[in-house]
Design an enzyme around this catalytic site. Structure first.
Site, short mmCIF file in Angstrom:
data_model
loop_
_atom_site.label_atom_id
_atom_site.label_comp_id
_atom_site.label_asym_id
_atom_site.label_seq_id
_atom_site.Cartn_x
_atom_site.Cartn_y
_atom_site.Cartn_z
N GLY A 25 -21.64 -61.62 -23.36
CA GLY A 25 -21.75 -62.94 -22.69
C GLY A 25 -23.34 -63.58 -22.98
CE LYS A 151 -22.56 -66.78 -8.63
NZ LYS A 151 -22.59 -68.17 -8.32
N GLY A 218 -21.20 -72.73 -16.49
CA GLY A 218 -20.39 -71.64 -15.83
C GLY A 218 -20.66 -71.37 -14.39
CB THR A 219 -23.46 -70.46 -12.41
OG1 THR A 219 -24.04 -69.32 -13.22
CG2 THR A 219 -24.05 -70.00 -10.94
CD GLU A 222 -18.03 -67.31 -11.45
OE1 GLU A 222 -18.80 -66.84 -12.46
OE2 GLU A 222 -17.59 -66.63 -10.67
CG HIS A 226 -17.26 -70.06 -3.84
ND1 HIS A 226 -16.95 -69.02 -3.22
CD2 HIS A 226 -17.81 -69.75 -4.84
CE1 HIS A 226 -17.07 -67.92 -4.09
NE2 HIS A 226 -17.82 -68.27 -5.00
#
Lengths: 357, 357
Positions: A25, A151, A218-219, A222, A226
């Site tokens: 990645g 995570k 991407g982070t 993600e 949440h």
């Protein structure tokens, strides 16, 4: 892959300190890890891949060439749309050291006899994606270190289920080795050392991600999973435009509470406290590079002499999320290689790699 | 020493997690380490000694008996006067598990085949005292862990001079594994992980030592040697009354700057920063159990992306110096045993036992 024809046996002998590593990645985390590793001569990046390309050089990749050839050339969606292109090849394949491939991870696995550690810097949009990547290394009889920056708490259990397989193969798997979980989990474990019992660990992070936003889509995606209204499945199906709409709804500032971050199970694994006594939350601001709140770890416990107190670890607001992933990820990777060479296999969290009473 | 006649081979096989350890010196640090170790089943204290007595039981000492028999029975002066007495024996010898001896350290060394780690909790009034203790373990072909809680930077060099001897013997020596150096050195190493270069580490401690004063006379004496008007040689020759007079002169509150604490060389060893960029100071108040100032570690550096910042680690004022030695000392001891079993010998500082980029 200009060394593909060369026997790899020449390069498989290393001293205790030399580490040849691969990065799966080449999004923000993967790219920066390659970049920062240049500062440490004992760390030699020998392979990097994304979904369409792989670069392997057992004498060490030319990181500058790889990064500049693939600048701004990052898949952001975890697999649902095509990567952006620069030059005639896509992604990593734009590097002169790389070749196009349909099987990037298998290509790295094929060379893994001469690889000491693999950083899995892939977004984990399906919970079992990283565990399944690990399975492929097990099937190929890889013996070495795997490190991820995942995570979600629930993924740890999936990895733990594979402990026997990792032990048989000789794999030392370190999970959650980024900023949080990762850096801050380690800080909590360290701060806990004043106490014989820990009653609460509070992790609170601030991230200002204006200029770094493109590199860290991407982070951010993600993180949105949440929010109470979303989950990992719905977020995976959303287009970039839909993600932007969520961000706009919140005026670019997203606040998170009671996040499912693996700090909880990773601290429990290390014997620091019960998972339920760990809370993780924070604020992400994509409109500014300033942190919207100070990243803080607070550990409350009771000392051997019956005093109750709270130790605190605070990161300077000037340290970016990126800065707080790079060092710890490579630090944990190095610790894991040491364990692996000492014959310790299985699953480890960051807190288990710290000295702990 | 009721098991002295028993063959020790029965007890020499352990799993990776079991640790049989000895404590040399039963002042404050030694006693508390024995006490706190009760909380961890994998830690078995098998030997303890002071200048006049030694207790050895390879199945595990009865710590409660040992501590209660020797309560208030502590040598405070590093060797110049007699220990206090309670009961008919002196010091450790007051325990029913102990015998009087003229050669306590040799007695422990004689049993060291069945000891995994030795905590050297002796005051180091002569700079080469702890190095010379280590020499005796080398001469006896001890293979295992030695841990000390020394403070002075110059001692590290003396230990480093012995690296070859430790490596040949199979000794993993961890130096400076108390609070500072020790806990705070580790905190500095962890806090440094945001940065690619570290320009300054500031360690500032507060200790309130009213009720703990009697148990920690050795530590206070060592601290006084850090005042500009004194040094380790003059302090060693001073009577308890002279020490009291110094404390009274300062109204019981002693402030220290630019202390020669080994945090500096230990951080340099770990590649965190140059020794000269580390400062250690603090305030000791023997008139109160409240800390006169908050113990803080500040690490200033520059991130990979060129930002300058300071990460901070703060201990709650309610955590005593004692609480901040016990956990780290045993934590570093456990880490060192892991290294030793993995075949890593030589000299290590606390920061080297942490994951580090």
């Amino acid at each position: 892959m200009n060394d593909a024809d060369k026997p790899t046996t020449d390069t498989t002998t290393t001293t205790m300190d030399e580490i040849r590593f691969a990065v799966l990645g080449t999004g923000g985390i993967g790219r920066r890890t390659l970049d920062v590793s240049k500062q440490k001569p004992e760390l030699t990046p020998v392979a990097a891949c994304d979904r369409h390309g792989v670069a392997i050089d057992h004498d060490g990749l030319d990181v500058d060439e790889l990064l500049s050839a693939t600048e701004g050339n990052i898949a952001s969606d975890g697999g649902t749309t095509a990567v952006k292109e620069s030059g005639e090849n896509k992604g990593v394949a734009a590097s002169s050291q790389a070749v196009s491939t349909e099987t990037p991870i298998d290509d790295v696995i094929a060379e893994s006899d001469a690889i000491d550690a693999v950083l899995i810097a892939l977004p984990n949009f399906e919970h079992d994606f990283i565990p399944r990547v690990a399975d492929r290394f097990v099937e190929a009889d890889y013996s070495g270190v795997l490190v991820d920056v995942l995570k979600r708490s629930r993924v740890i259990g999936m990895l733990e289920d594979r402990t026997d397989a990792f032990e048989s193969a000789g794999i030392t798997f370190v999970c959650g080795a980024g900023a949080t979980p990762g850096f801050l989990t380690g800080a909590a474990a360290l701060a806990a050392q004043s106490f014989v019992t820990v009653e609460e660990v509070e992790i609170w992070w601030g991230v200002g991600l204006k200029s770094g936003y493109e590199d860290n889509r991407g982070t951010v995606r993600e993180d949105i999973a949440h929010l109470p209204e979303y989950d990992i499945e719905t977020v995976r199906e959303m287009s970039d435009e839909e993600i932007e709409a969520v961000i706009d709804e919140h005026d670019g500032v997203l606040e998170f509470h009671d996040m499912e971050h693996a700090d909880d199970v990773l601290l429990e694994r290390a014997g620091i406290c019960d998972a339920e006594d760990v809370t993780v939350g924070g604020i992400l601001d994509v409109t500014s590079d300033e942190k919207p709140t100070t990243t803080t770890v607070r550990v409350t416990g009771t000392t051997f002499d019956g005093e109750r107190g709270t130790n605190t670890f605070e990161l300077d607001d000037a340290t970016s999320m990126e800065a707080n992933v790079n060092g710890p990820a490579l630090g944990y990777l190095k610790s894991a290689v040491r364990r692996n060479r000492g014959g310790e296999y299985g699953v480890f969290g960051p807190a288990e790699l710290l000295p702990g009473f």
